[in-house]
Enzyme design. Structure first.
Site, PDB file in Angstrom:
ATOM      1  N   TYR A  14      23.733 -22.174-122.015  1.00 11.27           N
ATOM      2  CA  TYR A  14      23.634 -20.742-122.109  1.00 11.27           C
ATOM      3  C   TYR A  14      24.838 -19.981-123.106  1.00 11.27           C
ATOM      4  CZ  TYR A  14      23.720 -17.517-117.677  1.00 11.27           C
ATOM      5  OH  TYR A  14      23.229 -16.617-117.719  1.00 11.27           O
TER       6      TYR A  14
ATOM      7  N   GLU B 118      25.631 -16.583-124.169  1.00  8.24           N
ATOM      8  CA  GLU B 118      25.616 -15.065-124.691  1.00  8.24           C
ATOM      9  C   GLU B 118      26.446 -14.745-125.962  1.00  8.24           C
ATOM     10  OE1 GLU B 118      27.603 -13.505-120.936  1.00  8.24           O
ATOM     11  OE2 GLU B 118      26.028 -14.269-120.007  1.00  8.24           O
TER      12      GLU B 118
ATOM     13  N   ASP C 145       7.361   1.122-131.846  1.00  6.12           N
ATOM     14  CA  ASP C 145       6.854  -0.087-131.155  1.00  6.12           C
ATOM     15  C   ASP C 145       6.123  -0.295-131.102  1.00  6.12           C
ATOM     16  OD1 ASP C 145       6.050  -2.121-128.985  1.00  6.12           O
ATOM     17  OD2 ASP C 145       6.655  -0.362-126.721  1.00  6.12           O
TER      18      ASP C 145
ATOM     19  N   THR D 129       6.745  -6.940-128.985  1.00  8.09           N
ATOM     20  CA  THR D 129       6.168  -8.029-128.316  1.00  8.09           C
ATOM     21  C   THR D 129       6.095  -9.198-129.258  1.00  8.09           C
ATOM     22  OG1 THR D 129       3.913  -7.826-127.981  1.00  8.09           O
ATOM     23  CG2 THR D 129       5.117  -7.094-126.592  1.00  8.09           C
TER      24      THR D 129
ATOM     25  N   LYS E 243       1.450 -10.968-128.424  1.00  2.32           N
ATOM     26  CA  LYS E 243       0.603 -10.623-128.069  1.00  2.32           C
ATOM     27  C   LYS E 243      -0.476 -10.552-129.947  1.00  2.32           C
ATOM     28  CE  LYS E 243       2.296  -6.007-125.923  1.00  2.32           C
ATOM     29  NZ  LYS E 243       1.966  -6.542-125.056  1.00  2.32           N
TER      30      LYS E 243
ATOM     31  N   ARG F 168       6.159 -16.226-125.136  1.00  2.37           N
ATOM     32  CA  ARG F 168       6.290 -14.406-124.305  1.00  2.37           C
ATOM     33  C   ARG F 168       6.897 -14.182-125.102  1.00  2.37           C
ATOM     34  NH1 ARG F 168       1.841 -13.440-121.606  1.00  2.37           N
ATOM     35  NH2 ARG F 168       2.696 -11.167-121.126  1.00  2.37           N
TER      36      ARG F 168
HETATM   37  N1  PLP Z   1       5.404  -1.730-125.799  1.00  2.00           N
HETATM   38  C1  PLP Z   1       4.036  -1.935-125.557  1.00  2.00           C
HETATM   39  C2  PLP Z   1       3.402  -0.847-126.530  1.00  2.00           C
HETATM   40  C3  PLP Z   1       3.175  -2.271-124.755  1.00  2.00           C
HETATM   41  O1  PLP Z   1       2.111  -2.571-124.818  1.00  2.00           O
HETATM   42  C4  PLP Z   1       3.902  -3.271-123.600  1.00  2.00           C
HETATM   43  C5  PLP Z   1       2.642  -4.379-122.882  1.00  2.00           C
HETATM   44  O2  PLP Z   1       1.688  -4.132-123.004  1.00  2.00           O
HETATM   45  C6  PLP Z   1       5.445  -3.418-123.869  1.00  2.00           C
HETATM   46  C7  PLP Z   1       6.161  -3.052-125.097  1.00  2.00           C
HETATM   47  C8  PLP Z   1       5.813  -4.724-122.861  1.00  2.00           C
HETATM   48  O3  PLP Z   1       5.934  -6.078-123.035  1.00  2.00           O
HETATM   49  P1  PLP Z   1       6.448  -6.934-121.626  1.00  2.00           P
HETATM   50  O4  PLP Z   1       5.600  -7.177-121.053  1.00  2.00           O
HETATM   51  O5  PLP Z   1       6.692  -8.205-123.016  1.00  2.00           O
HETATM   52  O6  PLP Z   1       7.808  -6.329-121.397  1.00  2.00           O
END
Ligand code: PLP
Length: 480
Positions: free
Chosen positions: A66, A68, A243, A272, A275, A281
């Site tokens: 842990y 935090e 994002d 993320t 990808k 992940r």
């Molecule tokens: N943001 C975008 C643009 C995404 O395409 C995705 C996933 O498909 C996410 C966030 C979410 O990612 P996660 O599945 O790791 O929560």
């Protein structure tokens, strides 16, 4: 350098043997998953194959700790090694992306976005209110002051790309928590070109005046000019949050530079790591100094305890992403997407926006008289793994859809190049042009059922197998 897959091969054999002694079904499913991934054309735009060093880093005793809090300020004792892991991950992220600050704790992309939203609210709403009232912390507020601050969180506005133009559900889609946290409005794409129209976005932003302007996408096959998005955000004093979950690998690999690199332009960038970035992940938040202290409080204010084994794997993947090899990979991802798009279009396929300049292609399946659902299923029968996706103003809604999204990150990791991706385009067209929609029992045009002509699935699988055999997944990894 030795082949890490071959070196890890005996280790994985032992690991699976030991797991089988406890729960044989899990050991078997793990073996089966490798067999399936090796044997299919993985075209899901959000998936990839992390290296074995990255995968191996996930399976350790860091999972048991842990931690935090944040580096050097934990709510638990004995976190010195977790501090090392988190520091190395954050250092690689800062250096790779040229960010002022990096937070490596988010467990996924959605968690990264939630962390970012709360950090922006803390910075833009909570801190100024506390300063106005002469308090340092929310715990010092009276009931009345707290209630008024709490309500003002829910009065804030957010604008992001609409779901059917390619935005993500966390960008303010009503059923998602982001649509409930904020008053939300979305911007779309031009009805003719299907491209982002920055003048139209500017007009909408000036009218709605959001606190947060979100840029980024899950299914938009084009690059974004983030310098322009920042100018638009500045006109109304909005925080620009990008994002980059989908295209982080292209930013890391310096394919997207200048105005197309979000990091120098946005206040906060989320991503993320699994990808196009090809890591484990997980998620990351990058931010300017101004937002750093609010993002740093992500855990435990928004997130559960950090997954230290995953942060360790992120650090290894980010180290890989800083190499010249990764830059070549990222350029190949983008080049291969162009080849794939051209291969589809020259065989009569309609693509959203008429092409791509990133890592993904969105097929408008109405050109084959099919829904996205029918197309996805027929392709899967032939061993081609894709996912259905809405197209702008989709007549078939978000469940059946009228599109299929495909991407090049995974197969490029296996070494597929231009010839292979042109062949992939040929195989996709062979499946879709040999699939017929089946009328539903109600007599209405069916949206799910389909008929794939006899022999096509086997023919396509055989041709895919030739490509896949030439480019094996984890060559040298043998599971006896
Ligand atoms: N943001 C975008 C643009 C995404 O395409 C995705 C996933 O498909 C996410 C966030 C979410 O990612 P996660 O599945 O790791 O929560």
């Amino acid at each position: 350098m030795t082949n890490p897959n071959a070196e890890l091969s005996p280790a994985y054999q032992t690991i699976l043997k030991v797991i089988a002694q406890v729960e044989p079904r899990i050991a078997q499913a793990t073996r089966d998953e490798l067999t399936d991934q090796r044997a299919s054309l993985k075209l899901i735009a959000s998936e990839n194959y992390a290296s074995l060093p990255v995968l191996a880093t996930m399976g350790t005793w860091f999972s048991d700790k842990y931690a935090e809090g944040t580096i050097g300020h934990r709510f638990y004792a004995g976190c010195q090694n977790v501090d090392t892991v988190e520091s190395v991950a954050a250092e690689h992220a800062r250096e790779l992306f040229g960010a002022e600050y990096a937070y490596a704790q988010p467990h996924s992309g959605i968690d990264a976005n939630l962390t970012a939203f709360w950090a922006i609210l803390a910075q833009r709403v909570e801190q100024p209110r506390l300063a106005e009232l002469g308090r340092k912390q929310v715990n010092e507020l009276t009931e009345q002051e707290w209630e008024s601050l709490r309500r003002s969180f829910g009065e804030q506005r957010l604008m992001g790309m609409s779901l059917d133009a390619g935005g993500h559900l966390t960008h303010g889609f009503r059923p998602n928590i982001s649509g409930k946290m904020f008053h939300q409005r979305s911007y779309g794409t031009d009805p003719e070109s299907q491209l982002l129209d920055y003048d139209a976005v500017r007009e909408q932003v000036k009218e709605f005046k959001p606190l947060v302007l979100v840029a980024g996408y899950s299914a938009y096959p084009r690059r974004i000019n983030f310098a322009t998005m920042r100018e638009i955000a500045d006109e109304v004093g909005a925080t620009l949050m990008v994002d980059m979950a989908h295209f982080a690998g292209l930013v890391a690999g310096k394919v997207f530079t200048g105005d197309e690199d979000p990091v120098p332009h946005a206040h906060v960038v989320t991503t993320t790591t699994h990808k196009s970035l090809r890591g484990p992940r997980g998620g990351l938040v990058l931010a300017t100094e101004e937002y750093a202290s609010s993002v740093d409080r992500g855990c435990p204010l928004v997130l559960g305890g950090p997954l230290s084994h995953m942060m360790a794997a992120k650090a290894v993947a980010l180290a890989e992403a800083r190499t010249a090899d990764f830059r070549t990979y990222a350029q190949n991802v983008a080049d291969n997407a162009k080849t794939l798009a051209e291969g589809l279009m020259k065989r009569g396929t309609k693509l959203v926006t008429g092409g791509t300049d990133n890592h993904l292609v969105l097929i408008d399946t109405t050109s084959f008289g099919l829904t996205g659902r029918q197309s996805e299923s027929a392709l899967l029968d032939a061993g081609v793994v894709t996912n259905r996706n809405s197209v702008p103003n989709d007549p078939n809604g978000a469940w059946y859809t009228s599109g299929v999204r495909i991407g090049t990150p995974a197969l490029t990791s296996r070494g597929f190049g231009a010839d292979e991706f042109d062949k992939v385009a040929e195989l996709i067209v062979e499946v879709l042009s040999n699939t017929e929609p089946v009328t539903a029992s109600t007599g209405k045009p069916g949206k799910a059922k389909y008929q794939l002509a006899d022999g096509v699935a086997d023919r396509v699988k055989a041709q895919s197998a030739e490509l896949l055999d030439k480019h094996p997944l984890y060559p040298g990894l043998e599971l006896s």
